[in-house]
Every structure is written in structure tokens, then in C-alpha cells.
Design an enzyme around this catalytic site. Structure first.
Site, PDB file in Angstrom:
ATOM      1  N   GLU A   2      -2.839   4.076 -11.032  1.00  0.00           N
ATOM      2  CA  GLU A   2      -4.120   4.782 -11.048  1.00  0.00           C
ATOM      3  C   GLU A   2      -4.081   5.951 -12.028  1.00  0.00           C
ATOM      4  OE1 GLU A   2      -3.323   5.344  -6.809  1.00  0.00           O
ATOM      5  OE2 GLU A   2      -3.992   7.413  -7.016  1.00  0.00           O
ATOM      6  N   ARG A  22      -6.078   1.136 -12.393  1.00  0.00           N
ATOM      7  CA  ARG A  22      -7.033   1.590 -11.362  1.00  0.00           C
ATOM      8  C   ARG A  22      -7.804   2.797 -11.872  1.00  0.00           C
ATOM      9  NH1 ARG A  22      -5.049   2.851  -5.246  1.00  0.00           N
ATOM     10  NH2 ARG A  22      -6.304   4.704  -4.817  1.00  0.00           N
ATOM     11  N   ASP A  50       0.950   3.884  -7.420  1.00  0.00           N
ATOM     12  CA  ASP A  50       0.385   5.230  -7.600  1.00  0.00           C
ATOM     13  C   ASP A  50       0.121   5.500  -9.083  1.00  0.00           C
ATOM     14  OD1 ASP A  50       0.392   5.547  -4.901  1.00  0.00           O
ATOM     15  OD2 ASP A  50       2.185   6.775  -4.792  1.00  0.00           O
ATOM     16  N   ASN A  99      -4.063  10.903  -1.786  1.00  0.00           N
ATOM     17  CA  ASN A  99      -4.830   9.717  -1.404  1.00  0.00           C
ATOM     18  C   ASN A  99      -6.291   9.891  -1.778  1.00  0.00           C
ATOM     19  OD1 ASN A  99      -6.584   8.151   0.786  1.00  0.00           O
ATOM     20  ND2 ASN A  99      -4.671   7.049   0.412  1.00  0.00           N
ATOM     21  N   SER A 100      -6.899   8.820  -2.261  1.00  0.00           N
ATOM     22  CA  SER A 100      -8.258   8.870  -2.795  1.00  0.00           C
ATOM     23  C   SER A 100      -9.310   9.278  -1.778  1.00  0.00           C
ATOM     24  CB  SER A 100      -8.635   7.502  -3.374  1.00  0.00           C
ATOM     25  OG  SER A 100      -7.692   7.144  -4.341  1.00  0.00           O
ATOM     26  N   ASP A 111       1.209  -1.039  -4.964  1.00  0.00           N
ATOM     27  CA  ASP A 111       0.439   0.154  -5.288  1.00  0.00           C
ATOM     28  C   ASP A 111       1.448   1.139  -5.899  1.00  0.00           C
ATOM     29  OD1 ASP A 111      -0.920   2.524  -5.275  1.00  0.00           O
ATOM     30  OD2 ASP A 111      -1.270   2.577  -3.106  1.00  0.00           O
ATOM     31  N   ASP A 155       0.806  10.636   1.730  1.00  0.00           N
ATOM     32  CA  ASP A 155       0.592   9.774   0.552  1.00  0.00           C
ATOM     33  C   ASP A 155       0.486  10.649  -0.702  1.00  0.00           C
ATOM     34  OD1 ASP A 155       0.050   7.571  -0.989  1.00  0.00           O
ATOM     35  OD2 ASP A 155      -2.038   7.355  -0.339  1.00  0.00           O
ATOM     36  N   SER A 196       0.814  -1.216   0.000  1.00  0.00           N
ATOM     37  CA  SER A 196       0.000   0.000   0.000  1.00  0.00           C
ATOM     38  C   SER A 196       0.849   1.269   0.000  1.00  0.00           C
ATOM     39  CB  SER A 196      -0.878  -0.007   1.257  1.00  0.00           C
ATOM     40  OG  SER A 196      -1.303   1.298   1.569  1.00  0.00           O
ATOM     41  N   GLY A 197       0.533   2.165  -0.918  1.00  0.00           N
ATOM     42  CA  GLY A 197       1.244   3.447  -0.959  1.00  0.00           C
ATOM     43  C   GLY A 197       0.970   4.265   0.281  1.00  0.00           C
ATOM     44  N   LEU A 198      -0.288   4.241   0.737  1.00  0.00           N
ATOM     45  CA  LEU A 198      -0.650   4.991   1.941  1.00  0.00           C
ATOM     46  C   LEU A 198       0.133   4.468   3.149  1.00  0.00           C
ATOM     47  CD1 LEU A 198      -2.420   6.901   3.655  1.00  0.00           C
ATOM     48  CD2 LEU A 198      -4.126   5.072   3.778  1.00  0.00           C
ATOM     49  N   HIS A 239     -12.271   1.865  -7.852  1.00  0.00           N
ATOM     50  CA  HIS A 239     -12.188   2.379  -6.489  1.00  0.00           C
ATOM     51  C   HIS A 239     -13.389   3.265  -6.175  1.00  0.00           C
ATOM     52  CE1 HIS A 239     -10.366   2.739  -2.758  1.00  0.00           C
ATOM     53  NE2 HIS A 239      -9.441   3.667  -2.974  1.00  0.00           N
ATOM     54  N   LYS A 281       0.195  12.439  -6.860  1.00  0.00           N
ATOM     55  CA  LYS A 281      -1.215  12.155  -6.544  1.00  0.00           C
ATOM     56  C   LYS A 281      -1.519  12.473  -5.070  1.00  0.00           C
ATOM     57  CE  LYS A 281      -1.711   9.102  -4.135  1.00  0.00           C
ATOM     58  NZ  LYS A 281      -1.811   7.680  -3.801  1.00  0.00           N
TER      59      LYS A 281
HETATM   60  C1  SPV Z   1      -3.356   2.528  -0.727  1.00  0.00           C
HETATM   61  O1  SPV Z   1      -3.514   1.633   0.085  1.00  0.00           O
HETATM   62  O2  SPV Z   1      -2.410   3.279  -0.748  1.00  0.00           O
HETATM   63  C2  SPV Z   1      -4.387   2.736  -1.736  1.00  0.00           C
HETATM   64  C3  SPV Z   1      -5.740   2.382  -1.430  1.00  0.00           C
HETATM   65  O3  SPV Z   1      -4.082   3.290  -2.761  1.00  0.00           O
HETATM   66  S1  SPV Z   1      -6.509   3.777  -0.863  1.00  0.00           S
HETATM   67  O4  SPV Z   1      -5.792   4.297   0.278  1.00  0.00           O
HETATM   68  O5  SPV Z   1      -7.833   3.296  -0.540  1.00  0.00           O
HETATM   69  O6  SPV Z   1      -6.561   4.761  -1.925  1.00  0.00           O
HETATM   70 MG    MG Z   2      -2.342   4.249  -2.697  1.00  0.00          MG
END
Ligand code: SPV
Ligand code: MG
Length: 550
Positions: free
Chosen positions: A119, A164, A92, A127-128, A90, A63, A51-53, A195, A125
Site C-alpha cells: 500500500e 494498493r 503493508d 490500519n486503514s 498483505d 497493526d 491479513s496484516g491486521l 480501498h 503504517k
Molecule cells: C488487512 O487485512 O490487514 C488489510 C485490510 O490491510 S484492512 O484492514 O481493511 O485495511
Molecule cells: Mg493490512
């Protein structure tokens, strides 16, 4: 054709790809470093979400591509090394344009990562789940080109590229989301991650309905977590990602622990709640290293153990040893034994075992383990050595608790190969020394060796012939310093020999008796000659001399 789930012996890429083709729903667990990746695998997960986050959070940054892509690569490499299940990183936005994305694919393949998810947003980017106004989408054609470049860059056919779609996150609606998904499918993506930030699964279920089975779909139910997993299963999604829950659970635990220790200023109350160190070592694979050391280090290995026989009182020192053993008599401000242990440590002999006897509670030195000869008053040196029998397992040095030595004597001993090696001081056997009346009066362990000390013996193989107590005996070439080094085989032989000694023999036998016996049995006891560099502390005069010896 439906692929059966791949066996663990198959490549990680193949296994990730098989999850996308399997009829059943698969799960990826988030991890953000080697340790959490291992924990995810041990829990039973067949794959990991890098996970990027979580990786950013664990690095203490946002993130928002604040960690560079090569820094992320470093982390995911540790994760891949620590585990045997596939990792989907991930990635990004691919950290740049198509060119950055294809270089990323090349590096991920090299580091054992099974796939990447990219994505369709703009670098850098956000975080979503943060402000939707901060979610500008990439141009669809540009992103499709990036997916194509990534697919064409992979060398391993099974490497997975997930596209994504962030159209729902950015508020562009279902039509745009489906259009983008289709464009990325045509560009060669292996799967689409759709997502959503909604609390209900409606929009991802609608997407699935309209999408059909064009490509496997991946979802991240962080926000719609109350949806029963069977809903995803029945809808026909292929992979569910639990995207950040190891990072978040670690965070909660760390906050509680930090707060408690800060407030209480003690570890009591925390120790029982945190993982034992043994668990940390297990996860690190400590036992494998122990096995490997046995398999790969040279036979016997380096000498890492020193056994100090310090059971005796040392009656001759009178008041000084009224309620402490001779080894604890201070010399230049610290106990004799501390000087001995320091000498060992300076030569990198760090596993130190002290045999205590008289006034054992007074032997309170740090950094050594203890065994006790509680029969010290009625037994001899070999009985003390027998108490340390468990330590005669692998190469070691045995010495006395009342003999100081300089590091160079120890170094010479360590550098000399052989099952048994003794350090012998030749000065004491020289004619001038012979003439001093002290020699005759002194109780010493005299050594008769195959050759007297000379320049020649530096290179020659000098062997011990006999150990003598009478200083006038012919053949004496020096005085034994009390230092005996044994190889793993040597220590084993001595351990066996100690097992054969009768109680009566143990009551009186000394280490010189042992050396004599080894020689008589035809074993080679090698001699390293020294000139001084040691001090046998027997008298009050020796205690005084000890201060200037240091
Ligand atoms: C991550 O886990 O970094 C993701 C998923 O990209 S989210 O945080 O839901 O965007
Ligand atoms: Mg991410």
C-alpha cells in the site's frame, strides 16, 4: 486472452495470477496462521489473504508494523506449508523502501507465497480504518519505484504484485486515486487494490467505472459489507477479499469460552461447544503421520509396548492378597505393578497393557490400559496373553505382574535384535547357588541355553534350547526372568499360535510352554544373560526383599 481458472496441479503463483485474468469474480479468505489457513482452504476458498491486521491481532500487537517483517514471514510460511491454495500476503508498505520490498519478494517466493500486496503509505503504517489523520500517503513516484523494484525482483514470472491505492482512505479524492492507480500500473503492478472505508460502495464503483479494464481491480468490502456480491461481480471486479472474518470469529468464540470457564470453574457445558480434539488432530494431519511411520520407520519399529500378565491372585501371600491381586501388593510404599510400569516407562516403553483377573477393580494404576481374563481362576498364563491378543500387533515385551526388574535388564533386552529374546539370569545356575537348598525347593523356570554365561557370550549369539522345571536337569545355564521381547513378526507368530490352541491347552499352558514350543518349531529364541537385576515376588520374604530391591 482470458485464462481459464488454473487446475490445482499448477503453481500457486500461476493460480493466483489466473484469478486476476479470469472472467469471473474470485474470493480470498483471510487467515492469520496455519490453522486458520487450513480452515479457509477446507471451506472451499481458492486463495487466502494473509491479513496484516489479523496476523498482528493474533500475535497480540497493533497493526502498526509492531510485528517485524520477518515475524510476519514466519507466520505466512506456516500458512503456505499448511495449504495448497495460493496466498496473497498483505505486505503493508513493503516494510521500508524499494530495497526492503524487493528483498521481501525474494523471501516470499522462497517460502511459497504467491503474491504480495503493498500500500502507498509511509512505514510504519496504521490500519486503514483507524484515524484518517494517521494515514499519510507515500510519494507517488517513490511508491511506483517500489512496485517496479518488486516486479523486477521476482524470479517466478507468475508471482503477483498488487498495488494498493490508499488515496480514498486518506481523503485525497477520486482524481488522486486514479492518478496513483495509473502510475502503479505503468510501474508494472499486476492489479490495483482500491480501498475504501465508506459504508456504501459508491466510491469503489465510481473508481471502477473511470478505471475501466486497465488492470484487474481488487476490493475489500469490510465496511460496505451490506452490498450484494453480485454488484461487485457485475461491475467487473476480479477479486473480493474477506479481510478479517476468521480472526474476528475466533475472537468471539474464544471470549465466550474463556468467560464461561472462568465463571463456572468447570468444563461441563463447554466441552460440547468446542471442537473435539479429534477434529484438532485431523486438521493437523495426524493420520498422515501414522501412515508415514508405517512406511518409514525400521521394520517392526522400536518397542513401545509392554504387556504385563497380572491376572493371578498369588495365594501364597495369604492375607496380603485377600482382596487384591499380587501385582497390587505394596512394595516400598507403592504397588508392585507401579514399580513394573515405572521400569517400562524409564526405558521408554510407554504403551502399557495390563491383563487383570482376580479382584480387577483393585487394579487402579494410572497410565496403562487394561484387558481382563475373567476366567483367571481356571486358566493359565497363555489364556491371559490371549486376552491381550489385540496388543500382539507390533514389537512388544511380555512380563509378569509379580516380577520386578531393573531398567538395565530391560535395556539389554531392547538392544538385542531378534524375533524372540529372553532375559536369563545365570547366577541361579552357578555351582554355589546350586548347592543352596533353596534352589531345589524353589519353583522356577529354568533355561537351557546353547552356551553358559561367560565373557565370550557377551558377543556370541546364545540361543534358548529348552525350558525346564526340574532344577536337577542337565544343561541348565540360568533362570528365565519372565521377560520376553518379541519383534513385530514374533508377536504376529505368537498371535497366530494362540489362535490354534485348544481350550484345554489354554487352561494350563504357561509362557515357558510357549517358549518351549517356539524352540521346537525351530524358531530362534535369543538369550540375553543377566546377573541379578530382577526379583520374582513369590513369598512374604520376597515382598520384604522387594523394598531393598528398589
Ligand atoms: C488487512 O487485512 O490487514 C488489510 C485490510 O490491510 S484492512 O484492514 O481493511 O485495511
Ligand atoms: Mg493490512
Amino acid at each position: 486472452m482470458v485464462q481459464p481458472l488454473a487446475k490445482p496441479t499448477t503453481k500457486k503463483t500461476t493460480r493466483l495470477k489466473a484469478m486476476l485474468g479470469a472472467p469471473s469474480l474470485s474470493f480470498l479468505m483471510e487467515a492469520h496462521n496455519g490453522l486458520s489457513a487450513k480452515i479457509a482452504e477446507e471451506a472451499g476458498f481458492e486463495g487466502i489473504w494473509g491479513s496484516g491486521l489479523s496476523i498482528s491481532a493474533a500475535l497480540g500487537v497493533r497493526d502498526n508494523n509492531e510485528a517485524s517483517w520477518t515475524q510476519v514471514l514466519e507466520v505466512v510460511e506456516f500458512m503456505a506449508d499448511a495449504t495448497s491454495v495460493p496466498i496473497l500476503l498483505d505486505g503493508d508498505t513493503g516494510y521500508g523502501n524499494f530495497n526492503s520490498a524487493r528483498r521481501l519478494v525474494m523471501k516470499l517466493e522462497q517460502r511459497g507465497v504467491a503474491g504480495v500486496c503493498m500500500e502507498d503509505k509511509i512505514f510504519p503504517k496504521t490500519n486503514s480504518f483507524l484515524r484518517s489523520t494517521a494515514q499519510p500517503l507515500a510519494d507517488m513516484e517513490e511508491f511506483a519505484g517500489k512496485i517496479r523494484a518488486a516486479k523486477e525482483a521476482q524470479r517466478d514470472d507468475a508471482f503477483v504484485v498488487v498495488a494498493r491505492v490508499e488515496a480514498l482512505i486518506a481523503g485525497h479524492g477520486m482524481v488522486e486515486a486514479l492518478k496513483r492507480g495509473e502510475a502503479y500500473r505503468k510501474a508494472g503492478a499486476d492489479a490495483v487494490l482500491i480501498h475504501s472505508r465508506e459504508r456504501h460502495p459508491d466510491e469503489i464503483l465510481q473508481f471502477k467505472k473511470e478505471w475501466g479494464d486497465r488492470l484487474p481491480l481488487v476490493i475489500v468490502p469490510t465496511k460496505y459489507y451490506t452490498t450484494p456480491t453480485d454488484v461487485f461481480r457485475e461491475a467487473g471486479f476480479k477479486i473480493v477479499i474477506w479481510a478479517n472474518h476468521l480472526m474476528r470469529s475466533a475472537l468471539t468464540a474464544m471470549q465466550a469460552t474463556a468467560k464461561q470457564i472462568f465463571t463456572a470453574q468447570t468444563l461441563i457445558g463447554v466441552e460440547e461447544k468446542v471442537a473435539p480434539l479429534a477434529e484438532v488432530f485431523r486438521l493437523q494431519g495426524e493420520s498422515e503421520l501414522e501412515q508415514a511411520e508405517k512406511a518409514y520407520l525400521p521394520k517392526g519399529g522400536p518397542v513401545a509396548r509392554g504387556i504385563v500378565l497380572a491376572a493371578g491372585r498369588g495365594d501364597e501371600l495369604g492375607e496380603l492378597t485377600r482382596d487384591r491381586p499380587k501385582a497390587m501388593v505394596p512394595i516400598a510404599g507403592k504397588p508392585l505393578l507401579e514399580h513394573i510400569l515405572d521400569a517400562y516407562r524409564s526405558a521408554n516403553v510407554r504403551e502399557l497393557v495390563v491383563v487383570r483377573g482376580f479382584a480387577k477393580s483393585a487394579v487402579d494404576v494410572q497410565g496403562a490400559s487394561f484387558v481382563d481374563n475373567d476366567n483367571y481362576a481356571s486358566t493359565g498364563e497363555l489364556a491371559s496373553l490371549a486376552c491381550a491378543k489385540a496388543s500382539l500387533d507390533g514389537p512388544c515385551i511380555v512380563s509378569y505382574g509379580d516380577v520386578l526388574f531393573k531398567r538395565y535388564v530391560l535395556d539389554e533386552l531392547l538392544e538385542t535384535e531378534g524375533d524372540f529374546v529372553v532375559a536369563v539370569d545365570s547366577i541361579a545356575a552357578e555351582p554355589a547357588a546350586d548347592a543352596t537348598p533353596a534352589k531345589a525347593a524353589r519353583k522356577a523356570d529354568w533355561a537351557a541355553c546353547s552356551e553358559p554365561h561367560s565373557r565370550k557370550t557377551l558377543l556370541a549369539n546364545v540361543l534358548l534350547k529348552d525350558m525346564l522345571t526340574d532344577p536337577t536337569s542337565p544343561g541348565i545355564t540360568g533362570e528365565w526372568t519372565g521377560l520376553l521381547k518379541m519383534s513385530g513378526n514374533g508377536a504376529k507368530a505368537v498371535r497366530e499360535l494362540l489362535g490354534t490352541l485348544s481350550e484345554k491347552e489354554l487352561a494350563t499352558a504357561s509362557v515357558p510352554d510357549l517358549l518351549r514350543r517356539l524352540v521346537r518349531e525351530g524358531r530362534e529364541v535369543k538369550v540375553v544373560y543377566t546377573r541379578g537385576g530382577w526379583l520374582d515376588v513369590d513369598t512374604l520374604g520376597d515382598v520384604l526383599r522387594g523394598s531393598s530391591f528398589q
